[in-house]
Design a protein around this motif. Structure first.
Motif, mmCIF file in Angstrom:
data_model
loop_
_atom_site.group_PDB
_atom_site.id
_atom_site.type_symbol
_atom_site.label_atom_id
_atom_site.label_comp_id
_atom_site.label_asym_id
_atom_site.label_seq_id
_atom_site.Cartn_x
_atom_site.Cartn_y
_atom_site.Cartn_z
ATOM 1 N N ARG A 286 0.848 -1.188 0.000
ATOM 2 C CA ARG A 286 0.000 0.000 0.000
ATOM 3 C C ARG A 286 0.887 1.244 0.000
ATOM 4 N NH1 ARG A 286 -1.857 -3.841 3.500
ATOM 5 N NH2 ARG A 286 -3.965 -4.658 3.075
ATOM 6 N N PRO A 287 0.438 2.342 -0.635
ATOM 7 C CA PRO A 287 1.275 3.550 -0.691
ATOM 8 C C PRO A 287 1.751 4.008 0.680
ATOM 9 C CG PRO A 287 -0.574 3.771 -2.194
ATOM 10 C CD PRO A 287 -0.796 2.496 -1.446
ATOM 11 N N GLY A 288 0.846 4.017 1.668
ATOM 12 C CA GLY A 288 1.236 4.448 3.006
ATOM 13 C C GLY A 288 2.263 3.538 3.643
ATOM 14 N N GLU A 289 2.201 2.236 3.339
ATOM 15 C CA GLU A 289 3.169 1.290 3.887
ATOM 16 C C GLU A 289 4.559 1.535 3.337
ATOM 17 O OE1 GLU A 289 0.019 -2.440 4.447
ATOM 18 O OE2 GLU A 289 1.422 -2.405 2.764
ATOM 19 N N VAL A 290 4.622 1.905 2.079
ATOM 20 C CA VAL A 290 5.922 2.177 1.454
ATOM 21 C C VAL A 290 6.506 3.483 1.978
ATOM 22 C CG1 VAL A 290 7.086 2.703 -0.728
ATOM 23 C CG2 VAL A 290 5.413 0.849 -0.622
ATOM 24 N N LEU A 291 5.680 4.543 1.995
ATOM 25 C CA LEU A 291 6.185 5.865 2.357
ATOM 26 C C LEU A 291 6.612 5.948 3.814
ATOM 27 C CD1 LEU A 291 3.613 8.054 0.403
ATOM 28 C CD2 LEU A 291 5.926 7.437 -0.281
ATOM 29 N N SER A 292 6.002 5.145 4.690
ATOM 30 C CA SER A 292 6.353 5.191 6.112
ATOM 31 C C SER A 292 7.449 4.192 6.476
ATOM 32 C CB SER A 292 5.106 4.907 6.960
ATOM 33 O OG SER A 292 4.581 3.624 6.672
ATOM 34 N N LEU A 293 8.116 3.629 5.485
ATOM 35 C CA LEU A 293 9.195 2.673 5.734
ATOM 36 C C LEU A 293 10.377 3.371 6.409
ATOM 37 C CD1 LEU A 293 9.690 -0.365 4.997
ATOM 38 C CD2 LEU A 293 11.009 0.454 3.042
ATOM 39 N N ARG A 294 10.884 2.760 7.473
ATOM 40 C CA ARG A 294 12.041 3.304 8.194
ATOM 41 C C ARG A 294 13.293 2.508 7.837
ATOM 42 N NH1 ARG A 294 10.993 6.178 13.150
ATOM 43 N NH2 ARG A 294 8.770 6.605 13.421
ATOM 44 N N TRP A 295 14.450 3.117 8.066
ATOM 45 C CA TRP A 295 15.699 2.413 7.792
ATOM 46 C C TRP A 295 15.859 1.199 8.694
ATOM 47 C CZ3 TRP A 295 17.925 3.010 3.433
ATOM 48 C CH2 TRP A 295 17.915 4.244 2.769
ATOM 49 N N GLU A 296 15.299 1.252 9.879
ATOM 50 C CA GLU A 296 15.378 0.095 10.771
ATOM 51 C C GLU A 296 14.541 -1.083 10.261
ATOM 52 O OE1 GLU A 296 11.838 1.261 13.949
ATOM 53 O OE2 GLU A 296 13.917 1.808 14.386
ATOM 54 N N ASP A 297 13.637 -0.803 9.312
ATOM 55 C CA ASP A 297 12.821 -1.867 8.717
ATOM 56 C C ASP A 297 13.537 -2.565 7.563
ATOM 57 O OD1 ASP A 297 10.769 -1.139 10.442
ATOM 58 O OD2 ASP A 297 9.965 0.332 9.035
ATOM 59 N N VAL A 298 14.698 -2.058 7.184
ATOM 60 C CA VAL A 298 15.457 -2.631 6.064
ATOM 61 C C VAL A 298 16.533 -3.552 6.632
ATOM 62 C CG1 VAL A 298 16.899 -2.123 4.067
ATOM 63 C CG2 VAL A 298 15.029 -0.564 4.689
ATOM 64 N N ASN A 299 16.382 -4.836 6.384
ATOM 65 C CA ASN A 299 17.317 -5.837 6.903
ATOM 66 C C ASN A 299 18.272 -6.248 5.785
ATOM 67 O OD1 ASN A 299 18.601 -8.227 7.819
ATOM 68 N ND2 ASN A 299 16.879 -8.669 9.176
ATOM 69 N N LEU A 300 19.492 -5.727 5.821
ATOM 70 C CA LEU A 300 20.466 -6.026 4.775
ATOM 71 C C LEU A 300 21.027 -7.441 4.906
ATOM 72 C CD1 LEU A 300 22.433 -2.638 4.697
ATOM 73 C CD2 LEU A 300 20.660 -3.434 3.113
ATOM 74 N N GLN A 301 21.066 -7.964 6.125
ATOM 75 C CA GLN A 301 21.632 -9.302 6.316
ATOM 76 C C GLN A 301 20.767 -10.378 5.663
ATOM 77 O OE1 GLN A 301 22.072 -10.437 10.407
ATOM 78 N NE2 GLN A 301 23.058 -12.401 9.937
ATOM 79 N N TRP A 302 19.461 -10.312 5.927
ATOM 80 C CA TRP A 302 18.557 -11.328 5.368
ATOM 81 C C TRP A 302 17.766 -10.800 4.175
ATOM 82 C CZ3 TRP A 302 20.181 -15.627 7.150
ATOM 83 C CH2 TRP A 302 20.655 -15.744 8.445
ATOM 84 N N ARG A 303 18.103 -9.578 3.767
ATOM 85 C CA ARG A 303 17.472 -8.955 2.594
ATOM 86 C C ARG A 303 15.941 -9.028 2.681
ATOM 87 N NH1 ARG A 303 18.528 -11.356 -2.121
ATOM 88 N NH2 ARG A 303 19.411 -13.272 -1.254
ATOM 89 N N GLY A 304 15.440 -8.398 3.730
ATOM 90 C CA GLY A 304 13.994 -8.350 3.946
ATOM 91 C C GLY A 304 13.549 -6.946 4.307
ATOM 92 N N LEU A 305 12.262 -6.674 4.080
ATOM 93 C CA LEU A 305 11.647 -5.402 4.439
ATOM 94 C C LEU A 305 10.501 -5.666 5.411
ATOM 95 C CD1 LEU A 305 11.365 -3.685 0.911
ATOM 96 C CD2 LEU A 305 13.118 -3.288 2.656
ATOM 97 N N THR A 306 10.495 -4.965 6.539
ATOM 98 C CA THR A 306 9.394 -5.076 7.490
ATOM 99 C C THR A 306 8.364 -4.000 7.169
ATOM 100 O OG1 THR A 306 10.868 -5.917 9.213
ATOM 101 C CG2 THR A 306 8.747 -5.032 9.918
ATOM 102 N N ILE A 307 7.194 -4.445 6.734
ATOM 103 C CA ILE A 307 6.128 -3.537 6.326
ATOM 104 C C ILE A 307 5.148 -3.366 7.478
ATOM 105 C CG2 ILE A 307 4.271 -3.139 4.670
ATOM 106 C CD1 ILE A 307 7.011 -3.047 3.397
#
Length: 477
Positions: A286-307
């Protein structure tokens, strides 16, 4: 007992001998009337009679308050009560209780009158504020903001979104906010729905749904329950028919439109907005889910995004290679991935002015501090940029939510399992087996998600990027 006719001098001069605890003077005119006094000199009229074979004595009052004729009249009244078979003491208690009940009834009536007056003056806006305060802990931020937005008054100066008026217009629910709550009946709601539906049926339908739940809540509150009809005044057929049924949205990107859309979106001058739009399409979020994404939600180790999911609270989806390359190219302005670009780097010229403003608020501002132009810290929904890009690409009517719809529709070309697509998009499972027996780890989702991304980029003619290795630093050109 010797009796004498009471006179004012005799009453005033009557004293109690010091050897006695009390002394009595009896009246010869009114049967049973006496004057009682003590060594302390506190005389009072009393009545003494015979009730059911027993002597009873009742205090009438002080000679300072009762004249002799009034005391004699009271004694005769008490004797009449005995003659009629009544106990004067019991009648006195009953009279006192009656007076007490009368006073309590008067106080209660006054309190009820105050409550009725307050209830008559209670507006929908006051009850609405109490409702929002009571229910906010149970709502998501977007749902709470919908309640604020749809009840908002107009007249605010704005340069965008006013269709040339220069000021905002009142939202659908605002027309009801000034009304007394007790006047909110079915006829009032039906008239409101008919008027608002003529110009903005979609937002009015949402406002109507919020209004129905609000009125259900009011019916459960002791202080509001008597102000509204027994049946929810917003839940009538006439109101529902006035608002009509929402039409299913069909705006979606076709496979052959992917090259033009990607070319136009990638050409947007604002790299943050360009990246956000592409992530919306490639993740189906959803647009709001993407725009409110924080850097802490970006997991570079396991290459995942917490929405941050409005349905389940949050979900984790794969961070596909192209999406990761987009995020790697964004500057870290604050905690949000898609940070507002309206940031002002303070310089020496405006330092003094901002320091004075900060001091007035009790804050500290230093030279070089970044001041965000967006109230949230991240960009708001970039509708205008997307509309401009779609116009350049020759695509009509595609909304931001249409990008989410496009993700689902385009996966049909690849025969991806419906449950996989639903899990990536954050839809609830539609079958018992899917809900209770199917558990897909992130790697399994990644297998399908990367295939979806690669196919979309291939159709769009966008070159694939090499997957960066999480444990090594890499250069983003």
């Amino acid at each position: 007992m010797a009796k004498i006719a009471f006179t004012a001098p005799r009453v005033a001069n009557f004293k109690c001998p010091s050897a006695k605890q009390q002394a009595f003077l009896w009246d010869a005119t009114a049967p049973g009337l006496g004057l009682r006094t003590t060594p302390a000199g506190q005389p009072s009229y009393v009545f003494q009679g015979l009730y059911e074979g027993k002597t009873i004595r009742i205090t009438i009052g002080s000679p300072a308050a009762w004249t002799i004729p009034n005391a004699q009249a009271k004694a005769r009244e008490l004797q009449r009560q005995i003659d009629e078979g009544h106990d004067p003491r019991e009648l006195k208690r009953e009279a006192a209780e009656a007076r007490k009940q009368k006073m309590a009834a008067e106080v209660a009536a006054a309190e009820q009158a105050k409550k009725d007056a307050a209830a008559a003056a209670l507006t929908v806006a006051e009850a609405w504020r109490a409702y929002l305060e009571a229910r906010r802990p149970y709502w998501g931020e977007a749902h709470y903001n919908d309640h604020l937005k749809l009840a908002r008054s107009g007249g605010q100066i704005a340069k965008r979104g006013t269709r040339g008026r220069g000021v905002t217009i009142a939202m659908p629910l605002h027309a009801l906010m000034g009304l007394p709550l007790r006047s909110l009946d079915a006829v009032t709601v039906e008239g409101w729905a008919a008027r608002e539906a003529k110009s903005r049926p979609t937002s009015t339908r949402l406002a109507w749904r919020l209004l129905k739940v609000f009125l259900n809540w009011c019916a459960e509150q002791p202080e509001y329950v008597g102000l509204l009809p027994a049946k929810n005044p917003a839940a009538t057929r006439k109101t529902r028919e006035a608002l009509g049924k929402p039409k299913a949205k069909t705006d979606v990107l076709l496979r052959e439109q992917l090259p033009a859309w990607f070319n136009a979106v990638r050409s947007i001058g604002n790299a943050t907005i360009s990246a956000a739009l592409q992530v919306m399409l490639l993740t189906g979020a959803r647009p709001g889910e993407v725009l409110s994404l924080r850097w802490e939600d970006v997991n570079l180790q396991w290459r995942g995004l917490t929405i941050r999911d409005k349905v389940e609270g949050e979900r984790i989806i794969p961070m596909t290679p192209y999406v990761q390359s987009l995020l790697d190219g964004l500057p870290r302005r604050n905690d949000w991935v898609f940070a507002s670009t309206r940031a002002v780097m303070m310089d020496s010229k405006n330092k003094a002015r901002r320091e004075r403003r900060a001091q007035a608020k009790g804050e500290a501002v230093k030279l070089g501090e970044v001041v965000e132009g967006s109230a949230t810290g991240y960009i708001t929904e970039p509708r205008s940029h997307h509309a401009c890009a779609c116009k350049t690409a020759g695509i009509e009517g595609l909304t931001l939510h249409g990008l989410r719809r496009s993700f689902k529709s385009l996966t049909e070309w690849l025969d991806i399992p419906a449950g996989v697509v639903a899990q990536i998009m954050g839809h609830k499972p539609s079958a018992t087996a899917e809900k209770h027996y199917t558990v897909r780890p992130l790697d399994l989702l990644r297998l399908h998600h990367e295939r979806i991304e690669a196919w979309m980029l291939e159709q769009a003619g966008v070159p694939l990027v090499a997957r960066p290795q999480a444990h090594k630093l890499h250069v983003v050109g």
